[in-house]
Structures are given as C-alpha cells and as structure tokens.
Scaffold this motif. Sequence first.
Motif, PDB file in Angstrom:
ATOM      1  N   LEU A 154      -6.851  -6.086   4.455  1.00  0.00           N
ATOM      2  CA  LEU A 154      -5.991  -6.880   5.325  1.00  0.00           C
ATOM      3  C   LEU A 154      -4.629  -6.219   5.506  1.00  0.00           C
ATOM      4  CD1 LEU A 154      -6.820 -10.471   4.036  1.00  0.00           C
ATOM      5  CD2 LEU A 154      -7.257  -9.601   6.344  1.00  0.00           C
ATOM      6  N   GLU A 155      -4.101  -5.624   4.430  1.00  0.00           N
ATOM      7  CA  GLU A 155      -2.811  -4.933   4.538  1.00  0.00           C
ATOM      8  C   GLU A 155      -2.924  -3.718   5.451  1.00  0.00           C
ATOM      9  OE1 GLU A 155       0.748  -2.966   1.808  1.00  0.00           O
ATOM     10  OE2 GLU A 155      -1.068  -3.732   0.830  1.00  0.00           O
ATOM     11  N   MET A 156      -4.041  -2.976   5.338  1.00  0.00           N
ATOM     12  CA  MET A 156      -4.236  -1.822   6.217  1.00  0.00           C
ATOM     13  C   MET A 156      -4.276  -2.260   7.677  1.00  0.00           C
ATOM     14  SD  MET A 156      -7.633   0.461   6.790  1.00  0.00           S
ATOM     15  CE  MET A 156      -8.382  -1.045   7.409  1.00  0.00           C
ATOM     16  N   VAL A 157      -4.997  -3.339   7.967  1.00  0.00           N
ATOM     17  CA  VAL A 157      -5.070  -3.849   9.337  1.00  0.00           C
ATOM     18  C   VAL A 157      -3.682  -4.220   9.830  1.00  0.00           C
ATOM     19  CG1 VAL A 157      -5.964  -5.714  10.791  1.00  0.00           C
ATOM     20  CG2 VAL A 157      -7.448  -4.634   9.089  1.00  0.00           C
ATOM     21  N   SER A 158      -2.887  -4.855   8.979  1.00  0.00           N
ATOM     22  CA  SER A 158      -1.526  -5.226   9.353  1.00  0.00           C
ATOM     23  C   SER A 158      -0.667  -3.993   9.617  1.00  0.00           C
ATOM     24  CB  SER A 158      -0.896  -6.067   8.241  1.00  0.00           C
ATOM     25  OG  SER A 158       0.451  -6.371   8.527  1.00  0.00           O
ATOM     26  N   LEU A 159      -0.794  -2.966   8.782  1.00  0.00           N
ATOM     27  CA  LEU A 159      -0.013  -1.746   8.964  1.00  0.00           C
ATOM     28  C   LEU A 159      -0.387  -1.035  10.267  1.00  0.00           C
ATOM     29  CD1 LEU A 159      -0.065  -0.362   5.320  1.00  0.00           C
ATOM     30  CD2 LEU A 159       1.921  -1.256   6.541  1.00  0.00           C
ATOM     31  N   THR A 182      -8.370   9.701  12.554  1.00  0.00           N
ATOM     32  CA  THR A 182      -7.035  10.278  12.728  1.00  0.00           C
ATOM     33  C   THR A 182      -6.056   9.230  13.245  1.00  0.00           C
ATOM     34  OG1 THR A 182      -8.031  12.446  13.174  1.00  0.00           O
ATOM     35  CG2 THR A 182      -5.728  12.145  13.805  1.00  0.00           C
ATOM     36  N   SER A 183      -6.526   8.321  14.104  1.00  0.00           N
ATOM     37  CA  SER A 183      -5.652   7.251  14.589  1.00  0.00           C
ATOM     38  C   SER A 183      -5.234   6.331  13.440  1.00  0.00           C
ATOM     39  CB  SER A 183      -6.354   6.450  15.687  1.00  0.00           C
ATOM     40  OG  SER A 183      -6.588   7.240  16.837  1.00  0.00           O
ATOM     41  N   VAL A 184      -6.164   6.007  12.541  1.00  0.00           N
ATOM     42  CA  VAL A 184      -5.820   5.208  11.358  1.00  0.00           C
ATOM     43  C   VAL A 184      -4.783   5.944  10.521  1.00  0.00           C
ATOM     44  CG1 VAL A 184      -6.679   4.250   9.187  1.00  0.00           C
ATOM     45  CG2 VAL A 184      -8.045   4.011  11.262  1.00  0.00           C
ATOM     46  N   ALA A 185      -5.023   7.229  10.304  1.00  0.00           N
ATOM     47  CA  ALA A 185      -4.098   8.022   9.490  1.00  0.00           C
ATOM     48  C   ALA A 185      -2.712   8.090  10.121  1.00  0.00           C
ATOM     49  CB  ALA A 185      -4.669   9.426   9.293  1.00  0.00           C
ATOM     50  N   LEU A 186      -2.643   8.281  11.429  1.00  0.00           N
ATOM     51  CA  LEU A 186      -1.348   8.318  12.111  1.00  0.00           C
ATOM     52  C   LEU A 186      -0.616   6.990  11.974  1.00  0.00           C
ATOM     53  CD1 LEU A 186      -2.353  10.202  15.388  1.00  0.00           C
ATOM     54  CD2 LEU A 186      -0.730  11.027  13.671  1.00  0.00           C
ATOM     55  N   LEU A 206      -3.171   3.084  18.632  1.00  0.00           N
ATOM     56  CA  LEU A 206      -4.467   2.753  19.232  1.00  0.00           C
ATOM     57  C   LEU A 206      -4.905   1.321  18.917  1.00  0.00           C
ATOM     58  CD1 LEU A 206      -6.925   3.929  20.824  1.00  0.00           C
ATOM     59  CD2 LEU A 206      -7.923   4.526  18.611  1.00  0.00           C
ATOM     60  N   PHE A 207      -4.517   0.803  17.760  1.00  0.00           N
ATOM     61  CA  PHE A 207      -5.048  -0.485  17.302  1.00  0.00           C
ATOM     62  C   PHE A 207      -4.094  -1.651  17.535  1.00  0.00           C
ATOM     63  CE2 PHE A 207      -6.356   2.985  14.417  1.00  0.00           C
ATOM     64  CZ  PHE A 207      -7.680   3.081  14.808  1.00  0.00           C
ATOM     65  N   GLU A 208      -2.922  -1.385  18.083  1.00  0.00           N
ATOM     66  CA  GLU A 208      -1.931  -2.445  18.237  1.00  0.00           C
ATOM     67  C   GLU A 208      -2.462  -3.585  19.105  1.00  0.00           C
ATOM     68  OE1 GLU A 208       2.041  -1.491  19.204  1.00  0.00           O
ATOM     69  OE2 GLU A 208       2.146   0.245  17.857  1.00  0.00           O
ATOM     70  N   GLY A 209      -2.462  -4.782  18.522  1.00  0.00           N
ATOM     71  CA  GLY A 209      -2.903  -5.970  19.240  1.00  0.00           C
ATOM     72  C   GLY A 209      -4.402  -6.095  19.405  1.00  0.00           C
ATOM     73  N   ARG A 210      -5.160  -5.144  18.855  1.00  0.00           N
ATOM     74  CA  ARG A 210      -6.618  -5.174  19.019  1.00  0.00           C
ATOM     75  C   ARG A 210      -7.281  -5.885  17.840  1.00  0.00           C
ATOM     76  NH1 ARG A 210      -8.343  -4.727  23.668  1.00  0.00           N
ATOM     77  NH2 ARG A 210     -10.335  -3.956  22.897  1.00  0.00           N
ATOM     78  N   MET A 213       0.847  -1.185   0.000  1.00  0.00           N
ATOM     79  CA  MET A 213       0.000   0.000   0.000  1.00  0.00           C
ATOM     80  C   MET A 213       0.889   1.244   0.000  1.00  0.00           C
ATOM     81  SD  MET A 213      -2.986   1.130   2.686  1.00  0.00           S
ATOM     82  CE  MET A 213      -3.912  -0.364   2.333  1.00  0.00           C
ATOM     83  N   ARG A 214       0.677   2.108  -0.991  1.00  0.00           N
ATOM     84  CA  ARG A 214       1.458   3.344  -1.084  1.00  0.00           C
ATOM     85  C   ARG A 214       0.671   4.560  -0.637  1.00  0.00           C
ATOM     86  NH1 ARG A 214       1.833   4.944  -5.639  1.00  0.00           N
ATOM     87  NH2 ARG A 214       0.274   3.590  -6.614  1.00  0.00           N
ATOM     88  N   THR A 215      -0.638   4.559  -0.950  1.00  0.00           N
ATOM     89  CA  THR A 215      -1.454   5.740  -0.664  1.00  0.00           C
ATOM     90  C   THR A 215      -2.791   5.324  -0.056  1.00  0.00           C
ATOM     91  OG1 THR A 215      -2.386   5.681  -2.905  1.00  0.00           O
ATOM     92  CG2 THR A 215      -0.449   7.095  -2.542  1.00  0.00           C
TER      93      THR A 215
END
Length: 361
Positions: free
Chosen positions: A151-156, A14-18, A128-132, A1-3
């Motif tokens: 799935l890649e976004m969730v991993s990132l 904002t947490s996703v974006a960060l 915020l999402f680490e390990g959740r 994922m590039r963009t």
Amino acid sequence: MRTAAVVGTGLIGTSVALALTSRGVTVYLRDHDKTAVQTAAAMGAGLDAAPAEPVDLAVLAVPPGRIAETLRQVQESRLALSYTDVASVKEQPLAEVAALGCDLGRYIGGHPLAGRERSGPLAARGDLFEGRPWVLTPSRETDTETLNRALEMVSLCRAVPVVMKPRDHDHAVALVSHAPHLVSALMAARLEHAQDTDTRLAGQGVRDVTRIAGSDPRLWIDILGANADAVADVLAGLAGDLDAVVGALRSLAADDAAKREVGTRGIEALLRRGNAGHARIPGKHGEPAAVYEAIPVVVPDRPGELARLFADVGRAEVNIEDIRIDHAQGRPAGLVELQVAPQRADALTLALRNSGWTVQR
C-alpha cells in the motif's frame, strides 16, 4: 519505505523505479538483460547493484508465466522482506507460487492499470501511475506488514489502491482490458490488406478502436495465455452478439419491409445497449460519466497553435473536460475537438470565432 528492488526493467518496472526514486526510496535494479538495467540506471531509476541487506519490498516486473519461479529465486536469496508483482493476471501466478512452496505470507499480487503502446525502459515514466488504479490481491496467507508495504508503494507511485480477490480481478480485466485488446486487433487486422484509398479515409473512429492493437504481441501472448478462459468467456458472449448483428444487418438490406423493420429493431437494440454500457464507464475523477458538448476547431499544424488555442479558451473562462485531435489528410492542419460542459458550449464557440478560429459547429 527506505529501500526497494525492481526485478525486470521494462516499461512498468522502470516506471515503478523512477516513481519510487523520485520519492527518496533507494531502488536496486535487476534484469537478465544487462543493457536494460544499464539504461534504466542511466535514466535515474535506481542502482545497477545488489543490496547489502534485504530491501523493504521487491517488485517483480516480469511476465505472468515467470512470476512463480522468479519469486522462488528472490525469496531464496533473501532479496526483500516482502514481495509483490505487477502482472496483469493474478489467479494463475498465485497457484504456481503456492505449488513451488514460496512464502505466501510475504507475497501479495499487484497490478497497476497503466501502460503505453511502447515497451522497454526508454518508454518509462515516473508519473505513469498517477491517479491510476493499482489492484492488490492479497491471499489468505498474506501478512499485514506485506500488505502495508504494498500500500505504501502504491501511495509513493501516486496511484489509487484497489483491493480485490485474484479471481475477481482476472474476470474484471478480461472484460475491460484483455478482450478489448483482441477486439482492437481483430478490427486492425481487417485493415492489413485494405486498399490505400480506403485507409486514407481513416478518421478518429477507427484510430480510437485500433490504437491499442499496436502493442507488443509477445507480451500479450503471455498475458492472454494466463487468463485465457476468462477472456474466452467474454469473447463468446461478444460472438453471439455479432451473429445477431450480422443477421439484423442482412434483414436491414432486404427488399421486404417487414424484414427491414426486424433488422432496424435489432440494430437499435444493440446501439441502445451500447449507450447503456458506455454510460457505466466512470468519468473524471471516478465520478459518473458526464455528457459533454464537442467544439471542433480547425488548427494549423505548426508550433504554438495549440498553445494559442488553449490560451483563448482560458480567456473565455471555459474548462476543457477532454480533447481529441484528428489530423487532416493532405493539409497542414488538424481538427481539435474540445469537449466542454454543454452550458458553456455556445459562449466558447462565440469567443473562439471572435478570436479568429474556424469552429465547425
């Protein structure tokens, strides 16, 4: 994922974006509230600009009732190759998306099970999402590329992907999230007109039960409205249990010994069901729930004391499995409850007392 693009720059968006920006993804921010976008951009969450070409994935971080119309708009403008959302209900938005004729092949529902009592971009955290758990709810039409991008976004975001059907997800969150929020609010509402002398006695029990009652009511009205039937089913069962408990308590207070015995059996049965239900909640790292020993330690309320306590625990070579803090009323001290493996409790108690700590055990 590039963009990627994030539509809605509140806490979750904002947490996703960060999180994505920290992993090298170029993130474009969009929100009808320009101040929120500017705040998120100033925090380093992404760019307050429009992409020159479709991004890999757009994340719709808007309330459930706005998912369908927002998806229609961004798909018409070709904002992204694929789309997902972060709404806490899935079945109703999917039905509304289909009714508007959106491209279901390039859309997948999503729900990160993480949050805070605070709202807005300033409350956002990149971790915020680490390990959740992060639930993804593909429909029959969702294409493989869209699933893989999600799935890649969730991993990132360092979350744990869980794939479910939309209806199964909604019934699950009604039980483990939405109904508990209302129960918390109901208990907190009992405190609204309580005497100050009563609330001063508040300990960790009532604080735990009412903690999530401090969330934004406007957000929860939208969430509950989109999952009302499933939540009502859970609360209807709870109401039946409450009626039975009230009857058992009345019997427990009766003068007649036989009635008291009936009441005792009723309360005991409920408490044992509660034990069994609590044991079903996963423990650390998703493992079966474990039983820990509580080590209550009196800690002065001044800088450095917690660090000193943890250092002494480390020197005793004991792992802290969980921790709770209860602040003392009218005293500059708190009670820190360290949860440790039962076989290490005696050794830790002795070590802490030898280091000068007051251990209430």
